[in-house]
Design a protein around this motif. Sequence first.
Motif, PDB file in Angstrom:
ATOM      1  N   LEU A 225       2.005   3.410   1.017  1.00  0.00           N
ATOM      2  CA  LEU A 225       1.958   3.162  -0.420  1.00  0.00           C
ATOM      3  C   LEU A 225       1.076   4.196  -1.119  1.00  0.00           C
ATOM      4  CD1 LEU A 225       1.668  -0.734  -0.558  1.00  0.00           C
ATOM      5  CD2 LEU A 225       3.503   0.640  -1.554  1.00  0.00           C
ATOM      6  N   GLU A 226      -0.065   4.511  -0.526  1.00  0.00           N
ATOM      7  CA  GLU A 226      -0.971   5.485  -1.131  1.00  0.00           C
ATOM      8  C   GLU A 226      -0.374   6.891  -1.128  1.00  0.00           C
ATOM      9  OE1 GLU A 226      -4.493   4.925   1.140  1.00  0.00           O
ATOM     10  OE2 GLU A 226      -5.108   3.129   0.046  1.00  0.00           O
ATOM     11  N   PHE A 227       0.364   7.237  -0.074  1.00  0.00           N
ATOM     12  CA  PHE A 227       1.044   8.531  -0.035  1.00  0.00           C
ATOM     13  C   PHE A 227       2.085   8.608  -1.148  1.00  0.00           C
ATOM     14  CE2 PHE A 227       4.604  11.194   1.200  1.00  0.00           C
ATOM     15  CZ  PHE A 227       3.990  12.354   1.651  1.00  0.00           C
ATOM     16  N   LEU A 228       2.873   7.552  -1.299  1.00  0.00           N
ATOM     17  CA  LEU A 228       3.899   7.529  -2.349  1.00  0.00           C
ATOM     18  C   LEU A 228       3.264   7.610  -3.733  1.00  0.00           C
ATOM     19  CD1 LEU A 228       6.222   4.751  -0.871  1.00  0.00           C
ATOM     20  CD2 LEU A 228       6.680   7.209  -0.903  1.00  0.00           C
ATOM     21  N   GLN A 229       2.128   6.943  -3.910  1.00  0.00           N
ATOM     22  CA  GLN A 229       1.435   6.999  -5.193  1.00  0.00           C
ATOM     23  C   GLN A 229       0.900   8.406  -5.468  1.00  0.00           C
ATOM     24  OE1 GLN A 229      -1.970   4.413  -5.547  1.00  0.00           O
ATOM     25  NE2 GLN A 229      -2.226   4.798  -7.716  1.00  0.00           N
ATOM     26  N   LEU A 230       0.306   9.025  -4.443  1.00  0.00           N
ATOM     27  CA  LEU A 230      -0.260  10.364  -4.624  1.00  0.00           C
ATOM     28  C   LEU A 230       0.799  11.361  -5.047  1.00  0.00           C
ATOM     29  CD1 LEU A 230      -2.448  12.550  -4.357  1.00  0.00           C
ATOM     30  CD2 LEU A 230      -1.911  12.670  -1.908  1.00  0.00           C
ATOM     31  N   PHE A 231       1.895  11.417  -4.283  1.00  0.00           N
ATOM     32  CA  PHE A 231       2.900  12.448  -4.555  1.00  0.00           C
ATOM     33  C   PHE A 231       3.989  11.975  -5.520  1.00  0.00           C
ATOM     34  CE2 PHE A 231       1.060  14.067  -0.585  1.00  0.00           C
ATOM     35  CZ  PHE A 231       0.719  15.341  -1.026  1.00  0.00           C
ATOM     36  N   GLY A 232       3.931  10.706  -5.916  1.00  0.00           N
ATOM     37  CA  GLY A 232       4.815  10.222  -6.963  1.00  0.00           C
ATOM     38  C   GLY A 232       4.167  10.285  -8.335  1.00  0.00           C
ATOM     39  N   TYR A 233       2.969   9.708  -8.421  1.00  0.00           N
ATOM     40  CA  TYR A 233       2.321   9.577  -9.724  1.00  0.00           C
ATOM     41  C   TYR A 233       1.167  10.548  -9.961  1.00  0.00           C
ATOM     42  CZ  TYR A 233       4.775   5.240 -10.929  1.00  0.00           C
ATOM     43  OH  TYR A 233       5.737   4.313 -11.264  1.00  0.00           O
ATOM     44  N   ASP A 234       0.367  10.815  -8.945  1.00  0.00           N
ATOM     45  CA  ASP A 234      -0.937  11.436  -9.192  1.00  0.00           C
ATOM     46  C   ASP A 234      -0.970  12.959  -9.085  1.00  0.00           C
ATOM     47  OD1 ASP A 234      -1.807   8.847  -9.484  1.00  0.00           O
ATOM     48  OD2 ASP A 234      -2.696   8.702  -7.472  1.00  0.00           O
ATOM     49  N   PHE A 235      -0.215  13.520  -8.171  1.00  0.00           N
ATOM     50  CA  PHE A 235      -0.340  14.958  -7.938  1.00  0.00           C
ATOM     51  C   PHE A 235       0.211  15.757  -9.110  1.00  0.00           C
ATOM     52  CE2 PHE A 235       0.684  19.107  -6.149  1.00  0.00           C
ATOM     53  CZ  PHE A 235      -0.505  19.402  -5.502  1.00  0.00           C
TER      54      PHE A 235
END
Length: 369
Positions: A225-235
Amino acid sequence: MIWPLDGASSDVVFNTWSHFSLSLNLEAASFTRYITPTKVEQKVRHLVIEWIRNEIVRHIPDAEVLVFGSTPVDMYLPSGDIDLVVQSKSLAVEGPPRSNITRIADILRSTDMALGEVRIFASAKIPILKFVSRHGKFSIDISVNVSNGVAAASIIRDFIRDIPGVKPLSLIVKCFLRSRDANEVYRGGLSSYLVVCMVIYFFQTHKGMRKSHTDPSSSLGNLLLEFLQLFGYDFNYLQSGISLRDGGKTFSRSERHWIYRPSQPRLCIEDPQNTQLDAGAGIHDIRRIQMLFIHAYDQLQAEIQRRDRSRSKALLLEGNSLLQIIMGVPLNVSATGPRWIAIDKANARKSSIGSILPCSIPQGDSIDY
């Protein structure tokens, strides 16, 4: 029940978990155990590689046939390609890369190795040939006198050794992209090499993982979930690039002059082998990948929250998989997991090692890389 191991029932017992995010953790760990190559699958691949190697060396005595990509580090999916490179001084002297790759193709065509056509892509930046092996039905890619792939495998192996979570999380992300037809660069997807680089950076910059000695396999669902959030929303794909040096960091794309088109988001990854090269230069539509990550994150979070709110015993007892939501299959999929994974796994295990052994390869021989 999902992800049965060698036909056994699942080791994920859904109705013992009161919180569905905990269920996702255990399910993700179970999935990686299922998808990780077995010793039989590894042996079959290695024997096919040795068969190809022996035939090429028989015609080109000074040739070395080396393996790179996901195979040397056992991070391939059941239907994953086998990447080989032929290193030969005599070929380097005899002619240009296009004629060399044609000679290798002629050698393979003179045998019964290939199932169907041996195709040559001579106009590619790095000329390669492609074919499907008769035994094992593996997709084989061969290049000539290219060394960067072998060096990359060595670098990735070191990262996997130092960061235990890289391998399992990479397998999950690769499966997710495979289920969305987003795992081939020429089709707008991400290569295995880029996925692993992204996962390495994720762990390098993950504060919880850096400070903790916890086994990542116990929290794989949360990490996903954190990987998806990082490269989906945050990066920030517009301004930032990724470097794996110095424990992982970002850099300004503009300062490196890695701005290909103004206002165009790009995945820029400093190649660990050559810091002057952008390993992500071939990815021209990172926005599509970003949206896949965003959608998967939203789907998982929404379903976890829905199930936690409902606290429905019937929902618990249904044994529905959370992970399957983002793998592109219905929730009520059968116990064999996503159909393409189950079929690929079955095919990988179907071949008897003894039946694919060419007479020139004695059983029991070790295979070195």
